[in-house]
Scaffold this motif. Structure first.
Motif, mmCIF file in Angstrom:
data_model
loop_
_atom_site.group_PDB
_atom_site.id
_atom_site.type_symbol
_atom_site.label_atom_id
_atom_site.label_comp_id
_atom_site.label_asym_id
_atom_site.label_seq_id
_atom_site.Cartn_x
_atom_site.Cartn_y
_atom_site.Cartn_z
ATOM 1 N N GLY A 78 -40.218 -37.987 -23.107
ATOM 2 C CA GLY A 78 -40.889 -37.638 -21.832
ATOM 3 C C GLY A 78 -40.695 -36.759 -21.009
ATOM 4 O O GLY A 78 -41.101 -36.489 -20.071
ATOM 5 N N VAL A 79 -39.323 -36.404 -21.315
ATOM 6 C CA VAL A 79 -38.679 -35.213 -20.308
ATOM 7 C C VAL A 79 -38.493 -33.806 -20.866
ATOM 8 O O VAL A 79 -38.365 -33.911 -21.924
ATOM 9 C CB VAL A 79 -37.343 -35.619 -19.861
ATOM 10 N N PRO A 80 -38.985 -32.967 -20.238
ATOM 11 C CA PRO A 80 -39.131 -31.407 -20.776
ATOM 12 C C PRO A 80 -37.775 -30.936 -21.323
ATOM 13 O O PRO A 80 -36.922 -31.193 -20.239
ATOM 14 C CB PRO A 80 -39.797 -30.587 -19.785
ATOM 15 N N PHE A 81 -37.819 -30.045 -21.897
ATOM 16 C CA PHE A 81 -36.467 -29.507 -22.607
ATOM 17 C C PHE A 81 -36.744 -28.268 -23.154
ATOM 18 O O PHE A 81 -37.666 -27.869 -23.700
ATOM 19 C CB PHE A 81 -35.511 -30.407 -23.348
ATOM 20 N N THR A 82 -35.571 -27.409 -23.253
ATOM 21 C CA THR A 82 -35.461 -25.977 -23.975
ATOM 22 C C THR A 82 -33.921 -26.333 -24.577
ATOM 23 O O THR A 82 -32.952 -26.903 -23.936
ATOM 24 C CB THR A 82 -35.492 -24.841 -23.046
ATOM 25 N N GLY A 83 -33.967 -25.781 -25.874
ATOM 26 C CA GLY A 83 -32.731 -25.900 -26.457
ATOM 27 C C GLY A 83 -32.800 -25.049 -27.493
ATOM 28 O O GLY A 83 -33.438 -24.162 -27.965
ATOM 29 N N ARG A 84 -31.580 -25.331 -28.448
ATOM 30 C CA ARG A 84 -31.394 -24.486 -29.751
ATOM 31 C C ARG A 84 -31.316 -25.464 -30.995
ATOM 32 O O ARG A 84 -30.957 -26.427 -30.706
ATOM 33 C CB ARG A 84 -30.581 -23.325 -29.705
ATOM 34 N N ILE A 85 -31.611 -25.111 -32.240
ATOM 35 C CA ILE A 85 -31.593 -26.107 -33.451
ATOM 36 C C ILE A 85 -30.093 -25.888 -33.838
ATOM 37 O O ILE A 85 -29.703 -24.678 -34.152
ATOM 38 C CB ILE A 85 -32.530 -25.806 -34.332
ATOM 39 N N ALA A 86 -29.253 -26.832 -33.920
ATOM 40 C CA ALA A 86 -27.848 -26.766 -34.244
ATOM 41 C C ALA A 86 -27.778 -27.363 -35.719
ATOM 42 O O ALA A 86 -26.649 -26.811 -36.492
ATOM 43 C CB ALA A 86 -26.952 -27.654 -33.463
ATOM 44 N N ALA A 87 -28.662 -28.026 -36.378
ATOM 45 C CA ALA A 87 -28.440 -28.385 -37.651
ATOM 46 C C ALA A 87 -30.034 -28.802 -38.020
ATOM 47 O O ALA A 87 -30.903 -29.256 -37.369
ATOM 48 C CB ALA A 87 -27.475 -29.907 -37.717
ATOM 49 N N LEU A 88 -30.161 -28.830 -39.435
ATOM 50 C CA LEU A 88 -31.275 -28.713 -40.205
ATOM 51 C C LEU A 88 -31.343 -29.510 -41.531
ATOM 52 O O LEU A 88 -29.892 -29.061 -42.184
ATOM 53 C CB LEU A 88 -32.049 -27.679 -40.458
ATOM 54 N N THR A 99 -31.085 -31.418 -35.361
ATOM 55 C CA THR A 99 -30.061 -31.545 -34.154
ATOM 56 C C THR A 99 -30.492 -30.552 -33.309
ATOM 57 O O THR A 99 -30.372 -29.242 -33.488
ATOM 58 C CB THR A 99 -28.752 -31.640 -34.533
ATOM 59 N N VAL A 100 -30.880 -31.010 -31.997
ATOM 60 C CA VAL A 100 -31.228 -30.130 -31.002
ATOM 61 C C VAL A 100 -30.338 -29.926 -29.780
ATOM 62 O O VAL A 100 -29.768 -31.210 -29.303
ATOM 63 C CB VAL A 100 -32.549 -30.249 -30.216
ATOM 64 N N VAL A 101 -29.427 -29.091 -29.193
ATOM 65 C CA VAL A 101 -28.555 -28.819 -28.352
ATOM 66 C C VAL A 101 -29.355 -28.179 -27.174
ATOM 67 O O VAL A 101 -30.007 -27.333 -27.226
ATOM 68 C CB VAL A 101 -27.356 -28.003 -28.632
ATOM 69 N N PHE A 102 -29.462 -29.003 -26.004
ATOM 70 C CA PHE A 102 -30.180 -28.726 -24.963
ATOM 71 C C PHE A 102 -29.556 -27.570 -24.133
ATOM 72 O O PHE A 102 -28.038 -27.642 -23.922
ATOM 73 C CB PHE A 102 -30.595 -29.902 -24.156
ATOM 74 N N ASP A 103 -30.270 -26.689 -23.618
ATOM 75 C CA ASP A 103 -29.681 -25.790 -22.597
ATOM 76 C C ASP A 103 -29.197 -26.249 -21.489
ATOM 77 O O ASP A 103 -28.009 -25.937 -21.028
ATOM 78 C CB ASP A 103 -30.705 -24.568 -22.411
ATOM 79 N N ALA A 104 -29.672 -27.229 -21.015
ATOM 80 C CA ALA A 104 -29.204 -28.004 -19.660
ATOM 81 C C ALA A 104 -29.350 -29.447 -20.259
ATOM 82 O O ALA A 104 -30.232 -29.846 -20.814
ATOM 83 C CB ALA A 104 -30.020 -27.722 -18.488
ATOM 84 N N ARG A 119 -26.934 -34.175 -23.835
ATOM 85 C CA ARG A 119 -26.651 -32.620 -24.049
ATOM 86 C C ARG A 119 -27.248 -32.370 -25.490
ATOM 87 O O ARG A 119 -27.709 -31.161 -25.937
ATOM 88 C CB ARG A 119 -25.319 -32.597 -24.089
ATOM 89 N N ARG A 120 -27.348 -33.460 -26.696
ATOM 90 C CA ARG A 120 -27.888 -33.010 -27.962
ATOM 91 C C ARG A 120 -28.553 -34.194 -28.450
ATOM 92 O O ARG A 120 -28.019 -35.441 -28.173
ATOM 93 C CB ARG A 120 -26.705 -32.441 -28.787
ATOM 94 N N ILE A 121 -29.315 -34.064 -29.287
ATOM 95 C CA ILE A 121 -29.872 -35.356 -30.069
ATOM 96 C C ILE A 121 -30.259 -35.049 -31.449
ATOM 97 O O ILE A 121 -30.461 -33.881 -31.834
ATOM 98 C CB ILE A 121 -31.335 -35.820 -29.287
#
Length: 149
Positions: A78-88, A99-104, A119-121
């Motif tokens: 439920g919390v907005p995020f921006t990030g980058r894909i670290a694994a697929l 795996t997404v590494v969050f920008d913040a 920090r990542r999920i």
């Protein structure tokens, strides 16, 4: 042959199931395979396999291709995020493990007295919806990745 705006494969299969049930209720039972073929004919295709291939190709072309280091946005618990894909990694058909590494760091605590920052999920999403199958206690997907370009 109509090739634009085809429903998803799940919707097409649902139509076939409902057609089969309807025909059975009127005393004209058909096999599931025959119902699939009848649905294909309704969309102007010669058989189910052709319709299935076209619908899958349409769905694939409609969504952007996810790739490593791609910037994404969405909601995690439920919390907005921006990030980058670290694994697929593929998980069959339309599912993707990422795996997404969050920008913040994302604070997922609902209490103001303490913070639980991620920090990542890692999660498995449905490529058609960009959502996890797993839900939170209030029925929302745990992770939603916005796939639109």
């Amino acid at each position: 042959m109509t090739t634009t705006n085809l429903p998803t494969l799940d919707l097409l299969k649902g139509q076939a199931r409902r057609l089969r049930e309807s025909l059975s209720a009127t005393g004209r039972p058909v096999t599931h395979g025959k119902a699939l073929e009848l649905i294909a004919g309704q969309y102007g295709f010669r058989d189910w396999n052709t319709l299935c291939a076209r619908a899958a190709a349409q769905a694939s072309a409609a969504r952007p291709e996810l790739r490593l280091d791609m910037q994404v946005s969405g909601h995690y618990l439920g919390v907005p995020f921006t990030g980058r894909i670290a694994a697929l990694g593929r998980r069959g058909g339309r599912f993707l493990r990422l795996t997404v590494v969050f920008d913040a760091p994302v604070d997922v605590s609902r209490f103001s007295s303490f913070a639980v920052k991620r920090r990542r999920i890692s999660a498995t999403i449905d490529l058609e919806t960009g959502e996890t199958v797993e839900k939170t206690s209030d029925g929302r997907p745990q992770l939603v990745v916005h796939l639109a370009a």
